[in-house]
Motif scaffolding. Structure first.
Motif, mmCIF file in Angstrom:
data_model
loop_
_atom_site.group_PDB
_atom_site.id
_atom_site.type_symbol
_atom_site.label_atom_id
_atom_site.label_comp_id
_atom_site.label_asym_id
_atom_site.label_seq_id
_atom_site.Cartn_x
_atom_site.Cartn_y
_atom_site.Cartn_z
ATOM 1 N N GLN A 1 15.281 65.659 53.297
ATOM 2 C CA GLN A 1 15.899 65.539 54.619
ATOM 3 C C GLN A 1 15.449 66.676 55.527
ATOM 4 O O GLN A 1 15.106 66.454 56.694
ATOM 5 N N CYS A 2 15.432 67.884 55.004
ATOM 6 C CA CYS A 2 14.994 69.032 55.810
ATOM 7 C C CYS A 2 13.540 68.882 56.253
ATOM 8 O O CYS A 2 13.206 69.155 57.405
ATOM 9 N N VAL A 3 12.685 68.447 55.323
ATOM 10 C CA VAL A 3 11.269 68.271 55.663
ATOM 11 C C VAL A 3 11.101 67.166 56.701
ATOM 12 O O VAL A 3 10.379 67.332 57.699
ATOM 13 N N LEU A 4 11.757 66.036 56.478
ATOM 14 C CA LEU A 4 11.636 64.905 57.397
ATOM 15 C C LEU A 4 12.135 65.254 58.787
ATOM 16 O O LEU A 4 11.448 65.011 59.787
ATOM 17 N N VAL A 5 13.322 65.841 58.857
ATOM 18 C CA VAL A 5 13.894 66.202 60.166
ATOM 19 C C VAL A 5 13.050 67.270 60.841
ATOM 20 O O VAL A 5 12.810 67.222 62.052
ATOM 21 N N GLY A 6 12.578 68.249 60.063
ATOM 22 C CA GLY A 6 11.760 69.302 60.647
ATOM 23 C C GLY A 6 10.474 68.773 61.247
ATOM 24 O O GLY A 6 10.125 69.121 62.387
ATOM 25 N N LEU A 7 9.772 67.937 60.513
ATOM 26 C CA LEU A 7 8.518 67.371 61.022
ATOM 27 C C LEU A 7 8.773 66.491 62.241
ATOM 28 O O LEU A 7 8.018 66.540 63.226
ATOM 29 N N TRP A 8 9.825 65.677 62.165
ATOM 30 C CA TRP A 8 10.131 64.800 63.296
ATOM 31 C C TRP A 8 10.515 65.625 64.532
ATOM 32 O O TRP A 8 10.097 65.314 65.653
ATOM 33 N N LEU B 1 30.697 52.178 54.448
ATOM 34 C CA LEU B 1 30.278 53.543 54.097
ATOM 35 C C LEU B 1 31.377 54.540 54.455
ATOM 36 O O LEU B 1 32.003 54.434 55.512
ATOM 37 N N PRO B 2 31.625 55.532 53.602
ATOM 38 C CA PRO B 2 32.585 56.585 53.954
ATOM 39 C C PRO B 2 32.136 57.306 55.225
ATOM 40 O O PRO B 2 30.977 57.701 55.341
ATOM 41 N N VAL B 3 33.051 57.467 56.152
ATOM 42 C CA VAL B 3 32.681 58.116 57.410
ATOM 43 C C VAL B 3 32.236 59.554 57.160
ATOM 44 O O VAL B 3 31.399 60.105 57.899
ATOM 45 N N GLU B 4 32.738 60.170 56.092
ATOM 46 C CA GLU B 4 32.334 61.542 55.771
ATOM 47 C C GLU B 4 30.862 61.611 55.382
ATOM 48 O O GLU B 4 30.177 62.594 55.692
ATOM 49 N N ASP B 5 30.389 60.571 54.675
ATOM 50 C CA ASP B 5 28.971 60.541 54.314
ATOM 51 C C ASP B 5 28.095 60.433 55.556
ATOM 52 O O ASP B 5 27.046 61.084 55.659
ATOM 53 N N LEU B 6 28.528 59.605 56.492
ATOM 54 C CA LEU B 6 27.786 59.489 57.746
ATOM 55 C C LEU B 6 27.775 60.833 58.476
ATOM 56 O O LEU B 6 26.753 61.248 59.034
ATOM 57 N N LEU B 7 28.914 61.508 58.434
ATOM 58 C CA LEU B 7 29.035 62.797 59.121
ATOM 59 C C LEU B 7 28.149 63.854 58.484
ATOM 60 O O LEU B 7 27.499 64.639 59.184
ATOM 61 N N ILE B 8 28.086 63.875 57.139
ATOM 62 C CA ILE B 8 27.313 64.919 56.469
ATOM 63 C C ILE B 8 25.826 64.771 56.755
ATOM 64 O O ILE B 8 25.105 65.755 56.946
ATOM 65 N N PHE B 9 25.331 63.542 56.816
ATOM 66 C CA PHE B 9 23.923 63.345 57.148
ATOM 67 C C PHE B 9 23.657 63.701 58.607
ATOM 68 O O PHE B 9 22.600 64.247 58.937
ATOM 69 N N LEU B 10 24.604 63.397 59.485
ATOM 70 C CA LEU B 10 24.449 63.759 60.891
ATOM 71 C C LEU B 10 24.409 65.270 61.060
ATOM 72 O O LEU B 10 23.529 65.817 61.742
ATOM 73 N N VAL B 11 25.338 65.966 60.426
ATOM 74 C CA VAL B 11 25.415 67.421 60.571
ATOM 75 C C VAL B 11 24.180 68.097 59.988
ATOM 76 O O VAL B 11 23.613 69.020 60.587
#
Length: 206
Positions: free
Chosen positions: A36-43, A157-167
């Motif tokens: 996730q860090c690599v993907l978001v960083g490159l994007w 989907l648990p809203v917390e899971d959505l939140l953790i990926f967003l954060v």
């Protein structure tokens, strides 16, 4: 954090679905966050496309006070309202909210001035991760204990899971935006210089 959540039964991983464990955490989980860090960083680098022009925002100090105050208020609300169903949400708020508040205090005005780039860096990758999360949960790769999450589950989907990926996506995208913005580089130099002077003064006194 993952180990803490697994020990309390929030995250459940069927052993047959896990290739290996590292200190009680599935190796796939560790790889997911690294990727996730690599993907978001490159994007984010592709979206930013180079050094940013300074886009001033009205009342920058006010913005940098209000934004972290809102984050802190959300953390306190989760801590005050005690409920087993808020365990996951409270863990997200306490663990990641502090860092989010620090980033907001450091450069909320910069993010507001670059809000289009911020959205372009955060939204597409977050949506992709949500899709991957949907597939993983429906395949039974892992699941989240309903007794430790709020009842609101968009698309199952648990809203917390959505939140953790967003954060998590926000953290990486904001780091790239901060690193390429002249105002943030100037603030970083000021903070580093001020800290160095304070350390030297303390050493001189002792």
């Amino acid at each position: 954090w993952d180990r803490w959540m697994i020990d309390r039964g929030v995250f459940v991983y069927p052993p047959a679905k896990v290739a290996a464990w590292i200190d009680g955490v599935p190796v796939e989980d560790l790889l997911l966050f690294a990727l996730q860090c690599v993907l978001v960083g490159l994007w984010s680098v592709a979206v930013v496309g180079g050094p940013l022009a300074d886009a001033p925002v009205g009342h920058p100090r006010r913005v940098r006070i209000i934004a972290p105050a809102v984050v802190v208020a959300a953390i306190l609300a989760c801590l005050v309202v005690r409920s087993p169903h808020l365990l996951y949400l409270t863990a997200v708020a306490v663990w990641f909210g502090a860092l989010l508040a620090i980033l907001a205090a450091a450069g909320a005005d910069v993010l507001l001035g670059q809000w289009r780039r911020w959205l372009a860096a955060v939204v597409p990758v977050t949506l992709w991760l949500w899709i991957a999360e949907t597939v993983a949960i429906r395949q039974g790769i892992w699941w989240i204990d309903p007794a430790r999450t709020v009842s609101f589950r968009p698309a199952g989907l648990p809203v917390e899971d959505l939140l953790i990926f967003l954060v998590g996506t926000m953290f990486v995208a904001q780091t790239v935006l901060f690193a390429t913005h002249p105002a943030m580089r100037a603030r970083a130099r000021y903070w580093i210089t001020s800290t160095g002077r304070a350390v030297r003064r303390r050493e001189d006194v002792t």
